[in-house]
Scaffold this motif. Structure first.
Motif, PDB file in Angstrom:
ATOM      1  N   GLY A  54       2.303 -10.082  -8.962  1.00 21.26           N
ATOM      2  CA  GLY A  54       1.110  -9.670  -7.938  1.00 21.26           C
ATOM      3  C   GLY A  54       1.128 -10.569  -6.827  1.00 21.26           C
ATOM      4  O   GLY A  54       1.028 -10.022  -5.652  1.00 21.26           O
ATOM      5  N   ASP A  55       1.657 -11.777  -6.924  1.00 17.52           N
ATOM      6  CA  ASP A  55       1.644 -12.777  -5.909  1.00 17.52           C
ATOM      7  C   ASP A  55       2.888 -12.583  -4.867  1.00 17.52           C
ATOM      8  O   ASP A  55       2.884 -12.609  -3.915  1.00 17.52           O
ATOM      9  CB  ASP A  55       1.485 -14.167  -6.117  1.00 17.52           C
ATOM     10  CG  ASP A  55       0.187 -14.587  -6.526  1.00 17.52           C
ATOM     11  OD1 ASP A  55      -0.863 -13.942  -6.112  1.00 17.52           O
ATOM     12  OD2 ASP A  55      -0.011 -15.572  -7.243  1.00 17.52           O
ATOM     13  N   LEU A  56       3.864 -11.832  -5.745  1.00 21.70           N
ATOM     14  CA  LEU A  56       5.128 -11.500  -4.991  1.00 21.70           C
ATOM     15  C   LEU A  56       4.915 -10.132  -4.081  1.00 21.70           C
ATOM     16  O   LEU A  56       5.138  -9.919  -3.011  1.00 21.70           O
ATOM     17  CB  LEU A  56       6.492 -11.320  -5.789  1.00 21.70           C
ATOM     18  CG  LEU A  56       6.924 -12.597  -6.329  1.00 21.70           C
ATOM     19  CD1 LEU A  56       7.987 -11.926  -7.520  1.00 21.70           C
ATOM     20  CD2 LEU A  56       7.574 -13.369  -5.101  1.00 21.70           C
ATOM     21  N   ILE A  57       4.062  -9.449  -4.674  1.00 21.66           N
ATOM     22  CA  ILE A  57       3.690  -8.143  -3.904  1.00 21.66           C
ATOM     23  C   ILE A  57       2.635  -8.593  -2.622  1.00 21.66           C
ATOM     24  O   ILE A  57       2.746  -8.244  -1.566  1.00 21.66           O
ATOM     25  CB  ILE A  57       2.842  -7.249  -4.900  1.00 21.66           C
ATOM     26  CG1 ILE A  57       3.847  -6.603  -5.829  1.00 21.66           C
ATOM     27  CG2 ILE A  57       2.190  -6.058  -4.139  1.00 21.66           C
ATOM     28  CD1 ILE A  57       3.258  -5.930  -6.775  1.00 21.66           C
ATOM     29  N   LYS A  58       1.665  -9.384  -2.920  1.00 24.63           N
ATOM     30  CA  LYS A  58       0.849 -10.024  -1.906  1.00 24.63           C
ATOM     31  C   LYS A  58       1.921 -10.549  -0.775  1.00 24.63           C
ATOM     32  O   LYS A  58       1.381 -10.494   0.409  1.00 24.63           O
ATOM     33  CB  LYS A  58      -0.112 -11.072  -2.374  1.00 24.63           C
ATOM     34  CG  LYS A  58      -1.188 -10.196  -3.276  1.00 24.63           C
ATOM     35  CD  LYS A  58      -2.147 -11.108  -3.532  1.00 24.63           C
ATOM     36  CE  LYS A  58      -1.994 -11.475  -5.137  1.00 24.63           C
ATOM     37  NZ  LYS A  58      -3.141 -12.392  -5.648  1.00 24.63           N
ATOM     38  N   ALA A  59       2.775 -11.416  -1.058  1.00 22.88           N
ATOM     39  CA  ALA A  59       3.521 -12.020  -0.148  1.00 22.88           C
ATOM     40  C   ALA A  59       4.316 -10.879   0.749  1.00 22.88           C
ATOM     41  O   ALA A  59       4.178 -10.960   1.871  1.00 22.88           O
ATOM     42  CB  ALA A  59       4.586 -12.749  -0.781  1.00 22.88           C
ATOM     43  N   GLY A  60       4.810  -9.867   0.140  1.00 24.90           N
ATOM     44  CA  GLY A  60       5.377  -8.616   0.936  1.00 24.90           C
ATOM     45  C   GLY A  60       4.197  -7.953   1.810  1.00 24.90           C
ATOM     46  O   GLY A  60       4.604  -7.581   2.734  1.00 24.90           O
TER      47      GLY A  60
END
Length: 183
Positions: free
Chosen positions: A154-160
């Motif tokens: 989820g945090d990788l998605i939020k970074a994107g």
């Protein structure tokens, strides 16, 4: 000065509003929420100092008792619970995210915002969060680190998302990224 105060308050409000989105409470007391996206955006858009100030403003209002954290939490108790490390880490996360944006100001916005969001909004944030969870939950650092693996996708998605929104803002309103202007 007035613009800075307005921007800091706006991003504190954005982080608060992102806490209203449905979140998932994990068994060890740390919710998966969208608020870290707001922290990443504060850094990528406002820069290091202003981004950190936006987070500090939000945390001050939370400390005063307003239920602005995911799940409607607020008050001094949240600063000693399992999420305490993440909350304190938000300040450093916004600062580091903004610092990376400021240092690589000549590079294209999208990749820099992505790297900045991962470094500040994930690596730095997790360092604080893991340390806080280890202390509060009386776990070793590796045990606490294993607990946060649920956050990584989820945090990788939020970074994107933070990188894409920052790049879109830069295209729509050139010069609007305070992280790319001299202080």
């Amino acid at each position: 000065m007035e613009k800075t105060v307005t921007h800091v308050a706006l991003f504190a409000a954005i982080i608060a509003v992102l806490g209203l989105l449905p979140n998932f409470q994990l068994g060890f007391g740390v919710p998966i929420s969208a608020q870290s996206l707001g922290v990443m955006l504060a850094g990528t858009v406002l820069g290091a100092k202003r981004g950190a100030l936006a987070v500090m403003l939000l945390l001050l209002v939370v400390a005063l008792g307003l239920p602005l954290l995911a799940g409607g939490r607020g008050g001094l108790g949240v600063f000693v619970g399992p999420t305490a490390g993440f909350l304190w880490g938000w300040i450093a996360a916004a600062f580091v995210t903004g610092w990376v944006m400021e240092r690589w100001s000549s590079a294209p916005v999208l990749p820099v915002a992505a790297v900045a969001s991962v470094l500040g909004g994930i690596v730095v944030l997790y360092a604080f969060g893991i340390a806080g969870m280890a202390m509060v939950l009386q776990k070793s650092l590796p045990e606490a680190a294993l607990l946060v693996t649920a956050f990584i996708p989820g945090d990788l998605i939020k970074a994107g998302i933070a990188a894409a929104l920052t790049a879109s803002l830069a295209r729509a309103r050139p010069g609007s990224l305070m992280s790319r202007r001299a202080s």
